[in-house]
Design a protein around this motif. Structure first.
Motif, PDB file in Angstrom:
ATOM      1  N   LEU A 134      37.264   8.252  66.642  1.00  0.00           N
ATOM      2  CA  LEU A 134      35.806   7.962  65.889  1.00  0.00           C
ATOM      3  C   LEU A 134      35.238   6.593  65.802  1.00  0.00           C
ATOM      4  CD1 LEU A 134      36.078  10.209  62.702  1.00  0.00           C
ATOM      5  CD2 LEU A 134      34.341  10.691  64.526  1.00  0.00           C
ATOM      6  N   ASN A 135      36.251   5.664  66.005  1.00  0.00           N
ATOM      7  CA  ASN A 135      35.866   4.163  66.096  1.00  0.00           C
ATOM      8  C   ASN A 135      35.486   3.733  67.335  1.00  0.00           C
ATOM      9  OD1 ASN A 135      35.925   3.491  63.097  1.00  0.00           O
ATOM     10  ND2 ASN A 135      37.893   4.180  63.267  1.00  0.00           N
ATOM     11  N   SER A 136      35.703   4.468  68.430  1.00  0.00           N
ATOM     12  CA  SER A 136      35.365   4.079  69.787  1.00  0.00           C
ATOM     13  C   SER A 136      34.329   4.857  70.572  1.00  0.00           C
ATOM     14  CB  SER A 136      36.605   3.941  70.586  1.00  0.00           C
ATOM     15  OG  SER A 136      37.393   5.100  70.616  1.00  0.00           O
ATOM     16  N   VAL A 137      34.085   6.249  70.283  1.00  0.00           N
ATOM     17  CA  VAL A 137      33.436   7.039  70.783  1.00  0.00           C
ATOM     18  C   VAL A 137      31.892   6.507  71.004  1.00  0.00           C
ATOM     19  CG1 VAL A 137      32.976   8.421  69.095  1.00  0.00           C
ATOM     20  CG2 VAL A 137      32.754   9.395  71.303  1.00  0.00           C
ATOM     21  N   THR A 138      31.031   6.679  71.785  1.00  0.00           N
ATOM     22  CA  THR A 138      29.732   6.662  71.935  1.00  0.00           C
ATOM     23  C   THR A 138      28.975   7.787  70.847  1.00  0.00           C
ATOM     24  OG1 THR A 138      29.221   8.081  73.599  1.00  0.00           O
ATOM     25  CG2 THR A 138      29.726   5.840  74.098  1.00  0.00           C
ATOM     26  N   GLU A 139      27.842   7.392  70.697  1.00  0.00           N
ATOM     27  CA  GLU A 139      27.044   8.251  69.859  1.00  0.00           C
ATOM     28  C   GLU A 139      26.710   9.502  70.342  1.00  0.00           C
ATOM     29  OE1 GLU A 139      22.859   8.171  67.034  1.00  0.00           O
ATOM     30  OE2 GLU A 139      24.027   6.246  67.593  1.00  0.00           O
ATOM     31  N   PRO A 140      26.241   9.209  71.688  1.00  0.00           N
ATOM     32  CA  PRO A 140      25.850  10.551  72.574  1.00  0.00           C
ATOM     33  C   PRO A 140      27.063  11.545  72.459  1.00  0.00           C
ATOM     34  CG  PRO A 140      25.009   8.759  73.540  1.00  0.00           C
ATOM     35  CD  PRO A 140      25.953   8.240  72.376  1.00  0.00           C
ATOM     36  N   GLN A 141      28.346  11.011  73.061  1.00  0.00           N
ATOM     37  CA  GLN A 141      29.400  11.707  73.221  1.00  0.00           C
ATOM     38  C   GLN A 141      29.767  12.290  71.758  1.00  0.00           C
ATOM     39  OE1 GLN A 141      32.107   8.613  74.639  1.00  0.00           O
ATOM     40  NE2 GLN A 141      31.842   9.569  76.737  1.00  0.00           N
ATOM     41  N   LEU A 142      29.734  11.790  70.636  1.00  0.00           N
ATOM     42  CA  LEU A 142      30.127  12.298  69.340  1.00  0.00           C
ATOM     43  C   LEU A 142      29.185  13.342  68.984  1.00  0.00           C
ATOM     44  CD1 LEU A 142      31.790  12.166  66.661  1.00  0.00           C
ATOM     45  CD2 LEU A 142      30.292  10.185  66.159  1.00  0.00           C
TER      46      LEU A 142
END
Length: 314
Positions: A134-142
């Motif tokens: 959660l603290n590394s994923v990109t916003e579009p991927q999330l």
């Protein structure tokens, strides 16, 4: 206490031979495995799988020569059975999803109701935790994960809120994440005492993604059919529409390979391919009774599907 869902129904559908070799692909707390063993004769055998070390410890307490436990995902079923010199089996049960013990144990990070570290790994001995992801994923991927695996219509807003929150402070606990999501998904039903928490779908999505649940299920189902003896049973209990859709489509495809192609007449090879039906669907999809749901509310979304391996001419 974990209550196995559709316990008798699943085992009744699974066991046709008391001297057969069976697989419980998801041991969990062992409810299904114990009932299977009680139904088997002296020559019967049960091999169980689980990625969860806690489940493996519980399974190790079963003192029965007919029983083996493997600390492994069912996606490795073929190679694990080969290591045990098992070539064919007479039935396999897959009880998908998360056990009550995993949900109720706050340190596992599966539940938005208990304070604990954001872990969510089925196998805590390896892989990335939910907090790390959660603290590394990109916003579009999330956003994509929440939308595709949670079927959450507020995915875009939730992803934005998580990214903004982690910029202020790393997200590390279940309650922290649940509160971020709840601030976005203010469901009137939940505020009026409804059953579904606003963070339900987001937690589900992250868990499914981290543990590659749908990918492993899709890879495992063909293995099950390859390993089954004629008249061997495949029994699958699903707990949400994404799982059930995969199971339903797979069983239907394996049971109905004889749909005529648009191009006619058929060549010899095409005619031969049409005869390669491998499964027969047994009965209709089964859901828990009202009585079972009253005792175990977590059973309410369960769906059980059963198929049987048929004899084919290779």
């Amino acid at each position: 206490m974990h209550l196995p869902v559709l316990l008798n129904e699943a085992v009744d559908a699974l066991i046709l031979r008391t001297d057969g070799v069976y697989v419980d692909g998801t041991f969990g707390c062992g409810g299904h495995s114990r009932l299977i063993l009680s139904r088997l004769g002296k020559k019967g055998r049960l091999i169980a799988f689980d990625k969860d070390l806690d489940a493996v410890k519980v399974a190790a307490q079963i003192d029965d020569k007919r029983f083996d436990i493997r600390h492994s995902s069912y996606v490795k079923m073929r190679e694990e059975l080969q290591a045990l010199k098992v070539e064919r089996i007479d039935g396999v049960l897959l009880d998908l999803g998360v056990s009550s013990s995993q949900l109720d144990e706050g340190t596992r990070g599966f539940s938005f109701r208990s304070e604990g570290p954001l872990d969510m790994r089925m196998n805590t001995s390896c892989g990335e935790t939910a907090a790390e992801w959660l603290n590394s994923v990109t916003e579009p991927q999330l956003e994509e994960v929440i939308r595709n695996y949670g079927e959450e219509r507020h995915a875009k807003q939730i992803a934005r809120a998580i990214v903004m929150a982690r910029a202020r402070q790393p997200i590390s606990t279940t309650i922290q994440l649940a509160e971020i999501v709840a601030a976005v998904v203010r469901t009137n039903e939940y505020q009026r005492g409804g059953k579904q928490h606003p963070a339900t779908r987001t937690f589900q999505a992250i868990r499914i993604h981290l543990n590659q649940e749908l990918e492993e299920l899709s890879l495992t189902l063909p293995q099950c059919v390859d390993l089954l003896n004629p008249r061997g049973r495949l029994v699958v209990i699903s707990f949400h529409s994404l799982e059930d859709r995969i199971v339903k489509r797979f069983m239907r495809t394996e049971a109905s390979p004889d749909r005529l192609p648009r191009k006619l007449p058929l060549r010899d090879k095409e005619v031969k391919d049409l005869s390669k039906q491998r499964l027969q669907i047994i009965g209709k999809a089964l859901r828990p009774s009202a009585r079972e749901i009253a005792v175990n509310p977590r059973a309410r979304s369960a769906v059980m599907r059963v198929a049987e391996r048929i004899i084919i001419n290779e």
